[in-house]
Design a protein around this motif. Structure first.
Motif, PDB file in Angstrom:
ATOM      1  N   ALA A  66       0.823  -1.120   0.106  1.00 40.84           N
ATOM      2  CA  ALA A  66      -0.288  -0.079  -0.093  1.00 40.84           C
ATOM      3  C   ALA A  66       1.104   1.699  -0.352  1.00 40.84           C
ATOM      4  N   GLN A  67       0.243   2.118  -0.693  1.00 38.79           N
ATOM      5  CA  GLN A  67       0.595   3.754  -0.662  1.00 38.79           C
ATOM      6  C   GLN A  67       0.222   4.492  -0.494  1.00 38.79           C
ATOM      7  N   GLU A  79       0.680   9.007  17.804  1.00 33.44           N
ATOM      8  CA  GLU A  79       1.403   8.294  18.214  1.00 33.44           C
ATOM      9  C   GLU A  79       1.318   6.489  18.163  1.00 33.44           C
ATOM     10  N   ARG A  80       0.944   5.749  16.858  1.00 28.33           N
ATOM     11  CA  ARG A  80       1.088   4.806  16.763  1.00 28.33           C
ATOM     12  C   ARG A  80       0.646   4.533  15.759  1.00 28.33           C
ATOM     13  N   PRO A  81       1.284   4.821  14.682  1.00 28.79           N
ATOM     14  CA  PRO A  81       0.889   4.575  13.157  1.00 28.79           C
ATOM     15  C   PRO A  81       0.429   3.982  12.826  1.00 28.79           C
ATOM     16  N   GLU A  82       1.621   2.833  12.630  1.00 27.77           N
ATOM     17  CA  GLU A  82       1.431   1.288  11.942  1.00 27.77           C
ATOM     18  C   GLU A  82       0.738   0.815  13.223  1.00 27.77           C
ATOM     19  N   ALA A  83      -0.723   0.168  12.843  1.00 26.11           N
ATOM     20  CA  ALA A  83      -1.481  -1.175  13.707  1.00 26.11           C
ATOM     21  C   ALA A  83      -0.826  -2.395  13.288  1.00 26.11           C
ATOM     22  N   TYR A 116      13.019   3.733   6.992  1.00 26.87           N
ATOM     23  CA  TYR A 116      12.813   2.349   7.095  1.00 26.87           C
ATOM     24  C   TYR A 116      12.436   1.862   7.945  1.00 26.87           C
ATOM     25  N   LEU A 117      11.233   1.535   8.569  1.00 26.10           N
ATOM     26  CA  LEU A 117      10.550   1.025   9.680  1.00 26.10           C
ATOM     27  C   LEU A 117      10.443  -0.563   9.168  1.00 26.10           C
ATOM     28  N   ILE A 138       4.776   4.285   2.374  1.00 22.80           N
ATOM     29  CA  ILE A 138       5.288   2.825   1.554  1.00 22.80           C
ATOM     30  C   ILE A 138       4.722   1.392   2.745  1.00 22.80           C
ATOM     31  N   ARG A 139       3.936   0.473   2.446  1.00 22.87           N
ATOM     32  CA  ARG A 139       3.271  -0.606   3.520  1.00 22.87           C
ATOM     33  C   ARG A 139       3.328  -2.117   3.321  1.00 22.87           C
TER      34      ARG A 139
END
Length: 281
Positions: A66-67, A79-83, A116-117, A138-139
């Motif tokens: 996904a982008q 606070e927590r963008p990526e769930a 990069y995460l 980008i995920r």
């Protein structure tokens, strides 16, 4: 360096509705004129933020990633963008300044900033400035491999990584690589490709990687599955795996784009997500 950032807004009622948007089974082009206020999305857990979701897994479109283009107003953030714990990500800032808190360390990412995460990483974002900031997010679900340790998160920038010229091009075609392409820990590459005026991909690439390309600067002409398509700064292209692709830079300045590809993994034929599972085998 300059990086296109969508200004939002809406066209005047006097403008023609005709645009360059294209959706086919092999590729899609989302032109910059589509990125208006009316097509933004809100994100749970974010403050003062809107986004343009330009790619997501859906039948007939992206399959691996996904982008999003994310715009954060002053004082906004998350606070927590990526769930999703199993999802890795890349942030690339195009305007303003983004504060990234990553595993207890604080980073200020200006235009060209890159992070990069890793999947499962602890991170948050905020706009501590007095102007909006925009970035690409980008995920991808990380695909672990037994015996290979997952990659660590890191922060760098476009300005800190030297472009690598493609062999035999005398610098007309170069790639800014943010990770070692031979590092099998990484299952995605998000790089910047640069063509000098007149530079080209002189053959129809037809290969297994799925592509997401956002034009950061300049303009060019792409050959996509037999069609010639003009693109410019602000346009996004999605290319299916094996879609024939070639291009040349068509403007007076460099033609640069942010490029996503899935890499370094064996084709899965069984199990979750495999061909056999999809076919009911």
């Amino acid at each position: 360096m300059s990086y296109y950032t969508p200004p939002g807004g809406l066209p005047a009622q006097t403008e023609l509705l005709t645009d360059r948007a294209i959706v086919t089974e092999a590729y899609t082009v989302i032109p910059k004129g589509v990125l208006r206020d009316i097509v933004t999305s809100n994100l749970p857990g974010f403050r003062g933020t809107r986004s343009w979701i330009i790619a997501r897994p859906i039948a007939g479109f992206a399959t691996t990633f996904a982008q999003l283009i994310v715009e954060v107003a002053p004082g906004g953030g998350a606070e927590r963008p990526e769930a999703e714990a199993g999802v890795e990500g890349v942030l690339f800032v195009t305007s303003g300044e983004l504060t990234l808190d990553l595993d207890g360390a604080r980073h200020a990412l200006g235009p060209g900033g890159y992070a990069y995460l890793a999947a499962g990483e602890t991170w948050s974002i905020a706009n501590d400035g007095d102007a909006p900031t925009s970035f690409h997010w980008i995920r991808k679900a990380y695909e672990a491999v037994p015996g290979i340790a997952a990659p660590a998160s890191f922060v760098t920038s476009d300005a800190d990584v030297a472009p690598e010229p493609m062999p035999g091009t005398d610098g007309a075609w170069a790639t800014t690589r943010f990770v070692d392409p031979d590092d099998l820990a990484h299952d995605l590459h998000v790089n910047i490709v640069t063509f000098q005026p007149g530079g080209s991909i002189p053959f129809a690439e037809t290969h297994v990687m799925e592509h997401g390309l956002f034009v950061l600067e300049g303009k060019g002409v792409y050959r996509l599955n037999g069609d010639w398509v003009e693109v410019e700064a602000g346009d996004f292209m999605w290319l299916r795996a094996f879609c024939p692709q070639a291009c040349y830079a068509g403007g007076p300045g460099p033609f640069r784009y942010l490029l996503y590809k899935d890499v370094n993994r064996q084709v899965r034929l069984t199990g979750p997500g495999g061909v056999g599972a999809q076919a009911g085998g």
